[in-house]
Design a protein around this motif. Structure first.
Motif, PDB file in Angstrom:
ATOM      1  N   LEU A   1      79.351  25.460 -53.297  1.00  0.00           N
ATOM      2  CA  LEU A   1      78.964  26.579 -52.438  1.00  0.00           C
ATOM      3  C   LEU A   1      80.246  27.308 -52.055  1.00  0.00           C
ATOM      4  O   LEU A   1      80.831  27.074 -51.014  1.00  0.00           O
ATOM      5  CB  LEU A   1      78.211  26.059 -51.208  1.00  0.00           C
ATOM      6  CG  LEU A   1      77.629  27.103 -50.253  1.00  0.00           C
ATOM      7  CD1 LEU A   1      76.723  28.080 -50.971  1.00  0.00           C
ATOM      8  CD2 LEU A   1      76.868  26.432 -49.126  1.00  0.00           C
ATOM      9  N   PHE A   2      80.712  28.155 -52.982  1.00  0.00           N
ATOM     10  CA  PHE A   2      81.998  28.813 -52.766  1.00  0.00           C
ATOM     11  C   PHE A   2      81.864  30.164 -52.081  1.00  0.00           C
ATOM     12  O   PHE A   2      82.664  30.535 -51.250  1.00  0.00           O
ATOM     13  CB  PHE A   2      82.724  29.031 -54.111  1.00  0.00           C
ATOM     14  CG  PHE A   2      83.449  27.799 -54.589  1.00  0.00           C
ATOM     15  CD1 PHE A   2      84.302  27.114 -53.734  1.00  0.00           C
ATOM     16  CD2 PHE A   2      83.304  27.344 -55.882  1.00  0.00           C
ATOM     17  CE1 PHE A   2      84.969  25.977 -54.152  1.00  0.00           C
ATOM     18  CE2 PHE A   2      83.971  26.208 -56.311  1.00  0.00           C
ATOM     19  CZ  PHE A   2      84.809  25.526 -55.448  1.00  0.00           C
ATOM     20  N   VAL A   3      80.834  30.912 -52.473  1.00  0.00           N
ATOM     21  CA  VAL A   3      80.744  32.298 -52.009  1.00  0.00           C
ATOM     22  C   VAL A   3      79.294  32.654 -51.677  1.00  0.00           C
ATOM     23  O   VAL A   3      78.374  32.056 -52.222  1.00  0.00           O
ATOM     24  CB  VAL A   3      81.236  33.286 -53.097  1.00  0.00           C
ATOM     25  CG1 VAL A   3      82.733  33.312 -53.196  1.00  0.00           C
ATOM     26  CG2 VAL A   3      80.620  32.970 -54.443  1.00  0.00           C
ATOM     27  N   PRO A   4      79.100  33.668 -50.797  1.00  0.00           N
ATOM     28  CA  PRO A   4      77.724  34.119 -50.587  1.00  0.00           C
ATOM     29  C   PRO A   4      77.303  34.968 -51.781  1.00  0.00           C
ATOM     30  O   PRO A   4      77.659  36.136 -51.877  1.00  0.00           O
ATOM     31  CB  PRO A   4      77.813  34.961 -49.303  1.00  0.00           C
ATOM     32  CG  PRO A   4      79.243  35.310 -49.135  1.00  0.00           C
ATOM     33  CD  PRO A   4      80.074  34.419 -49.987  1.00  0.00           C
TER      34      PRO A   4
ATOM     35  N   GLU B   1      77.927  31.475 -59.476  1.00  0.00           N
ATOM     36  CA  GLU B   1      79.092  31.061 -58.678  1.00  0.00           C
ATOM     37  C   GLU B   1      78.857  29.706 -58.010  1.00  0.00           C
ATOM     38  O   GLU B   1      79.761  28.887 -57.908  1.00  0.00           O
ATOM     39  CB  GLU B   1      79.356  32.080 -57.560  1.00  0.00           C
ATOM     40  CG  GLU B   1      79.743  33.465 -58.041  1.00  0.00           C
ATOM     41  CD  GLU B   1      81.245  33.602 -58.247  1.00  0.00           C
ATOM     42  OE1 GLU B   1      81.962  32.612 -58.064  1.00  0.00           O
ATOM     43  OE2 GLU B   1      81.672  34.718 -58.594  1.00  0.00           O
ATOM     44  N   ASN B   2      77.644  29.525 -57.507  1.00  0.00           N
ATOM     45  CA  ASN B   2      77.299  28.298 -56.785  1.00  0.00           C
ATOM     46  C   ASN B   2      76.343  27.472 -57.639  1.00  0.00           C
ATOM     47  O   ASN B   2      75.836  27.958 -58.653  1.00  0.00           O
ATOM     48  CB  ASN B   2      76.616  28.646 -55.466  1.00  0.00           C
ATOM     49  CG  ASN B   2      77.453  29.577 -54.609  1.00  0.00           C
ATOM     50  OD1 ASN B   2      78.656  29.369 -54.452  1.00  0.00           O
ATOM     51  ND2 ASN B   2      76.836  30.620 -54.094  1.00  0.00           N
TER      52      ASN B   2
ATOM     53  N   PRO C   1      81.445  32.492 -43.092  1.00  0.00           N
ATOM     54  CA  PRO C   1      80.762  31.336 -42.500  1.00  0.00           C
ATOM     55  C   PRO C   1      79.868  30.642 -43.534  1.00  0.00           C
ATOM     56  O   PRO C   1      79.266  31.319 -44.376  1.00  0.00           O
ATOM     57  CB  PRO C   1      79.909  31.943 -41.387  1.00  0.00           C
ATOM     58  CG  PRO C   1      80.245  33.388 -41.314  1.00  0.00           C
ATOM     59  CD  PRO C   1      81.026  33.768 -42.517  1.00  0.00           C
ATOM     60  N   ILE C   2      79.802  29.326 -43.466  1.00  0.00           N
ATOM     61  CA  ILE C   2      79.044  28.542 -44.451  1.00  0.00           C
ATOM     62  C   ILE C   2      77.560  28.925 -44.441  1.00  0.00           C
ATOM     63  O   ILE C   2      76.893  28.924 -45.468  1.00  0.00           O
ATOM     64  CB  ILE C   2      79.258  27.017 -44.217  1.00  0.00           C
ATOM     65  CG1 ILE C   2      78.784  26.207 -45.419  1.00  0.00           C
ATOM     66  CG2 ILE C   2      78.597  26.516 -42.961  1.00  0.00           C
ATOM     67  CD1 ILE C   2      79.658  26.302 -46.606  1.00  0.00           C
ATOM     68  N   GLU C   3      77.058  29.326 -43.260  1.00  0.00           N
ATOM     69  CA  GLU C   3      75.639  29.704 -43.154  1.00  0.00           C
ATOM     70  C   GLU C   3      75.335  30.926 -44.022  1.00  0.00           C
ATOM     71  O   GLU C   3      74.269  31.015 -44.627  1.00  0.00           O
ATOM     72  CB  GLU C   3      75.250  30.019 -41.697  1.00  0.00           C
ATOM     73  CG  GLU C   3      75.273  28.831 -40.749  1.00  0.00           C
ATOM     74  CD  GLU C   3      76.682  28.458 -40.298  1.00  0.00           C
ATOM     75  OE1 GLU C   3      77.635  29.233 -40.573  1.00  0.00           O
ATOM     76  OE2 GLU C   3      76.835  27.383 -39.685  1.00  0.00           O
ATOM     77  N   ALA C   4      76.299  31.886 -44.077  1.00  0.00           N
ATOM     78  CA  ALA C   4      76.087  33.102 -44.874  1.00  0.00           C
ATOM     79  C   ALA C   4      75.994  32.741 -46.357  1.00  0.00           C
ATOM     80  O   ALA C   4      75.111  33.222 -47.071  1.00  0.00           O
ATOM     81  CB  ALA C   4      77.227  34.088 -44.636  1.00  0.00           C
TER      82      ALA C   4
END
Ligand SMILES: [Zn+2]
Length: 352
Positions: free
Chosen positions: A129-132, A139-140, A174-177
């Motif tokens: 989980l690198f990017v939104p 990417e993820n 933020p990890i949530e995003a």
């Protein structure tokens, strides 16, 4: 694998979920044996399949399902094709996702000796989980794969309240995003599992040969740890896969200072000694990113208890021209491979 209506007994090769005649949910039925009913020898190399000769087999299972499969070995019509498990902790299993991700995960994990889970098992899953970013960008970790791993664990007896999906942001996002845009939040809420921000957990110091690591204490309270990276090629790292993902268990400060002070291969050689044993890595190679970030559909799942070996096998599958330093000492011929053979699934993704 095939899908059968419990009432009219009609069969499908594709998971169409419900019988169109009876509207009943189909049952998943494993096929254990496949017989060769056709063989073609290919002698002309192509950009994506440069190594010749190879064979294309038409296989048929005991219920009459037929499909084509690449093989480096020549088979005669009527011969049986089967896959032997490799119980060594060094082994890497490769399985193609045909229609059913669950089948591929079950098969890959079974081929390296399986996983022990019960209703009391505390389980942590670390997807990439690198990017939104939306799932199609690769990417993820693919959210369908995360969803299927959770369902696989529950099917094996795990309780959803004992499963955590972990992530950590090493930048300003933020990890949530990231969790929302990658659809991980949705997967977690649908399966009633919690999302854990590792940055909020305690970290314990571990020293291995003067290397100081700070690793999330959560890791040492778990019965089962699953590293669930997406496997990609990368312009600087060469491979961004299983080993790169495991850094998310580190404290951000510890990670950044180690990366600043040492080369990746130095860290990787020490990292294994500081982590708990028996981390199962399930590598997702569905939409694989090339070095220019464009994706290529590969549709594989890999499984191993050795994450460096997995990255090495992935580099070999993609015919990576120059290996990153941390993989140079790992000889491909020393890695036991179960399931599909590397030569059968090799695909020069940089050529297209
Ligand atoms: Zn039916």
């Amino acid at each position: 694998m095939f899908y059968q209506c419990p009432k009219c007994k009609s069969c499908w090769q594709q998971p169409i979920i419900k019988c169109p005649n009876c509207f009943l949910e189909l049952e998943r039925i494993k096929s254990n044996k496949a017989k060769v009913i056709g063989v073609s020898r290919v002698t002309i190399p192509t950009l994506t399949h440069p190594k010749v000769p190879y064979f294309v087999l038409v296989l048929e299972d005991e219920s009459g399902n037929r499909w084509a499969q690449k093989s480096v070995e020549e088979y005669k019509i009527g011969e049986e094709v089967s896959f032997k498990p490799e119980s060594s902790s060094e082994a890497v299993a490769i399985w193609r996702v045909k229609y059913d991700i669950l089948e591929a995960i079950e098969k890959a994990v079974e081929l390296i000796g399986g996983i022990k889970v019960n209703q009391d098992s505390k389980i942590i899953i670390l997807p990439t989980l690198f990017v939104p970013a939306h799932p199609y960008l690769g990417e993820n970790t693919n959210p369908q794969v995360l969803n299927t791993v959770i369902k696989f664990l529950i099917k094996k007896g795990a309780k959803s309240e004992n499963i955590k999906v972990a992530g950590q942001s090493f930048d300003e996002v933020p990890i949530e995003a990231s969790a929302q845009k990658s659809q991980f939040l949705q997967v977690c809420s649908e399966n009633k599992v919690s999302l854990l921000d590792l940055a909020q957990t305690e970290f314990v110091a571990k020293t291995v040969d003067s290397f100081n690591f700070e690793i999330s204490a959560e890791l040492y309270n778990q019965d089962v740890i699953i590293n669930l990276p997406t496997l990609n090629l990368h312009p600087k790292l060469g491979v961004a896969g299983a080993t790169e993902n495991i850094f998310k268990f580190f404290n951000k400060r510890s990670y950044l200072s180690l990366k600043y002070l040492f080369a990746s291969e130095q860290i990787f050689t020490k990292i294994n000694k500081s982590l708990p044993e028996n981390i199962l890595t399930i590598g997702e190679a569905m939409n694989v990113q090339k070095k220019n970030k464009l994706t290529v559909l590969l549709s594989f799942v890999l499984a191993s208890y050795n994450m460096v070996n997995m990255d090495r096998v992935f580099a070999e599958i993609c015919l990576l021209d120059s290996l990153p330093n941390y993989l140079k000492k790992t000889k491909i011929e020393n890695i036991p491979v179960a399931g599909r053979k590397i030569k059968e699934v090799q695909f020069n993704i940089e050529s297209i």
